[in-house]
Design an enzyme around this catalytic site. Structure first.
Site, mmCIF file in Angstrom:
data_model
loop_
_atom_site.group_PDB
_atom_site.id
_atom_site.type_symbol
_atom_site.label_atom_id
_atom_site.label_comp_id
_atom_site.label_asym_id
_atom_site.label_seq_id
_atom_site.Cartn_x
_atom_site.Cartn_y
_atom_site.Cartn_z
ATOM 1 N N ASN A 148 -14.921 27.770 6.115
ATOM 2 C CA ASN A 148 -15.940 26.759 5.824
ATOM 3 C C ASN A 148 -17.298 27.454 5.842
ATOM 4 O O ASN A 148 -17.860 27.726 6.905
ATOM 5 C CB ASN A 148 -15.899 25.633 6.856
ATOM 6 C CG ASN A 148 -16.896 24.525 6.556
ATOM 7 O OD1 ASN A 148 -17.626 24.577 5.567
ATOM 8 N ND2 ASN A 148 -16.930 23.520 7.410
ATOM 9 N N ARG A 159 -13.045 25.222 2.311
ATOM 10 C CA ARG A 159 -13.528 23.845 2.256
ATOM 11 C C ARG A 159 -14.649 23.771 1.224
ATOM 12 O O ARG A 159 -15.574 24.576 1.245
ATOM 13 C CB ARG A 159 -14.069 23.418 3.617
ATOM 14 C CG ARG A 159 -14.600 21.987 3.610
ATOM 15 C CD ARG A 159 -15.580 21.729 4.719
ATOM 16 N NE ARG A 159 -16.071 20.361 4.690
ATOM 17 C CZ ARG A 159 -17.206 19.954 5.250
ATOM 18 N NH1 ARG A 159 -17.969 20.826 5.894
ATOM 19 N NH2 ARG A 159 -17.582 18.703 5.178
ATOM 20 N N HIS A 184 -15.278 13.931 3.935
ATOM 21 C CA HIS A 184 -14.298 14.009 5.028
ATOM 22 C C HIS A 184 -12.881 13.660 4.564
ATOM 23 O O HIS A 184 -12.032 13.291 5.351
ATOM 24 C CB HIS A 184 -14.673 13.069 6.187
ATOM 25 C CG HIS A 184 -15.995 13.360 6.813
ATOM 26 N ND1 HIS A 184 -16.871 12.363 7.182
ATOM 27 C CD2 HIS A 184 -16.603 14.527 7.136
ATOM 28 C CE1 HIS A 184 -17.960 12.887 7.708
ATOM 29 N NE2 HIS A 184 -17.820 14.207 7.684
ATOM 30 N N ARG A 229 -28.773 11.067 9.874
ATOM 31 C CA ARG A 229 -28.792 10.453 8.548
ATOM 32 C C ARG A 229 -28.957 8.941 8.651
ATOM 33 O O ARG A 229 -28.429 8.316 9.568
ATOM 34 C CB ARG A 229 -27.508 10.778 7.786
ATOM 35 C CG ARG A 229 -27.278 12.260 7.578
ATOM 36 C CD ARG A 229 -25.924 12.516 6.943
ATOM 37 N NE ARG A 229 -25.554 13.929 7.054
ATOM 38 C CZ ARG A 229 -24.297 14.366 6.973
ATOM 39 N NH1 ARG A 229 -23.305 13.517 6.782
ATOM 40 N NH2 ARG A 229 -24.041 15.654 7.097
ATOM 41 N N GLU A 288 -8.664 19.458 10.094
ATOM 42 C CA GLU A 288 -8.908 19.756 8.692
ATOM 43 C C GLU A 288 -8.412 21.145 8.324
ATOM 44 O O GLU A 288 -7.954 21.379 7.199
ATOM 45 C CB GLU A 288 -10.401 19.625 8.390
ATOM 46 C CG GLU A 288 -10.924 18.201 8.548
ATOM 47 C CD GLU A 288 -12.433 18.114 8.564
ATOM 48 O OE1 GLU A 288 -13.006 17.755 7.519
ATOM 49 O OE2 GLU A 288 -13.041 18.416 9.613
#
Length: 400
Positions: free
Chosen positions: A8, A90, A179, A240, A386
């Site tokens: 990632n 990813r 996600h 956010r 993940e």
């Protein structure tokens, strides 16, 4: 036996995890941080389970890849680069092009590059990471695993915005979500382990970390997800805003004289829990402030939990009925206080109830049911993974 890596790459970081396959045994993991700085940080977990850290210049992602490879050799995690048979990367944004992971080809690379405007903080570094590994390990197959792929099963009525069709047709402006790799993993575990492979399964998965998203999943397929065109949409998050009245941006531009881009960056990096609490984007700090009676901490927790509860209720409506609610990611897996606050907000309407003891016990990587027996919908915590999903797709696509 052979080894596969999950990677990632971010703008200034590169995380990795190495698995022994097909046993799916995690051997090591690590991260290069502060790439581009003279005081970069490289951390790798040795075979003894201890983390070994160096502070040194990390000029670019190519240097980061060399550190990772040399680190695995020096720690005797691998004896030869030939042991690594595949690398999965990813990739945050796959746009409308990818409903599955894909082997890197010039066409795949071009499509990822074309989507940089939709994910400028992510897609460009992902490609840089891919090129760095391609240079270091030219004979190893590499694939892209897209955060958005799982959500490509949404219907038009769920992914389109109520704006002119030409904005989607010309500019691919729509809801993509994020996600997806995590939500897919959670749904697979939930359906198999907790619903016993039930047909017509309907679940809500909550990937709740500093970045957070919900997904309504029917028969193992995503039918609605909270993040939108970018990961800025959805619920209130650590830094956010989540969903926001579009006129707020125009109003603040005209009133403050600041640029649209400046405010957009603030909505991404300096809003959410951080802005409301005026304490931190770390939920542990905010929880401490809440218990001390800090007004803004209490407000932040209330706003966050209400927004999440509203999404859960609306997703239950979209599904028709819900067989299971799954909590995961940093907050979802480790914060009983926040799970309690969310359930308090929607318990009367939905009939959700937590078992207080189980809720407190299921933390720090534990998995298990946290709902009481008389809860209208069972609730469970499942730690997400993940990286193993990335490695599984790498094995599948490269036919290892």
């Amino acid at each position: 036996m052979y080894k596969v890596m999950a990677v990632n790459a971010g703008s200034s970081s590169m995380k990795f995890k190495l698995y022994e396959m097909p046993e799916e045994k995690a051997i090591t993991s690590g991260i290069c941080e502060r790439i581009g700085h003279d005081d970069g940080i490289f951390t790798i977990k040795g075979l003894d389970g201890k983390k070994h850290t160096q502070i040194l210049p990390i000029k670019d992602h190519s240097v980061a890849v060399k550190l990772i490879i040399d680190g695995m050799l020096n720690e005797h995690i691998i004896s030869s680069l030939d042991e690594i048979k595949g690398i999965g990367h990813r990739v945050v944004q796959g746009g409308p092009y990818f409903s599955d992971s894909a082997i890197f080809t010039p066409d795949v690379e071009a499509k990822i590059e074309s989507l940089i405007p939709l994910a400028p903080l992510h897609n460009r570094p992902h490609l840089i990471g891919y090129h760095a590994f391609k240079e270091a390990l030219p004979n190893v197959g590499q694939i892209a695993v897209f955060d958005t792929a799982f959500h490509q099963t949404m219907e038009e009525a769920d992914y389109l915005f109520p704006i002119k069709h030409e904005y989607y047709e010309k500019y691919k402006c729509r809801r993509y979500g994020a996600h997806g790799t995590s939500h897919k993993y959670l749904s697979e575990v939930a359906i198999h382990k907790y619903l016993h492979d039930k047909k017509d399964s309907r679940i809500i998965t909550l990937h709740i970390g500093s970045g957070a998203s919900l997904t309504a999943i029917k028969d193992g397929k995503s039918i609605l997800t909270s993040m939108g065109l970018t990961p800025l949409g959805g619920i209130m998050m650590g830094t956010r805003t989540g969903d926001l009245d579009p006129s707020v941006l125009n109003y603040l531009v005209t009133q403050t004289g600041r640029t649209c881009e400046d405010l957009y960056n603030e909505f991404n990096k300096q809003s959410g829990l951080l802005a409301v609490s005026e304490i931190s984007n770390d939920t542990r700090d905010i929880e401490a402030g809440y218990h001390k009676g800090d007004k803004n901490a209490i407000l932040a927790v209330t706003m966050w939990s209400r927004k999440l509860a509203q999404f859960i209720a609306s997703y239950a409506c979209r599904l028709g009925h819900v067989d299971l609610i799954v909590w995961s990611a940093g907050i979802g897996e480790n914060a009983p206080f926040y799970r309690t606050k969310v359930i308090e907000e929607c318990s009367e309407f939905l009939g959700l109830k937590l078992d207080e003891n189980l809720n407190k016990e299921i933390v720090l990587g534990k998995e298990g049911i946290i709902s009481s027996k008389d809860s209208s919908i069972p609730m469970v915590v499942i730690p997400t993974d993940e990286e193993i999903m990335i490695c599984r797709d790498t094995v599948r696509l490269l036919k290892l």
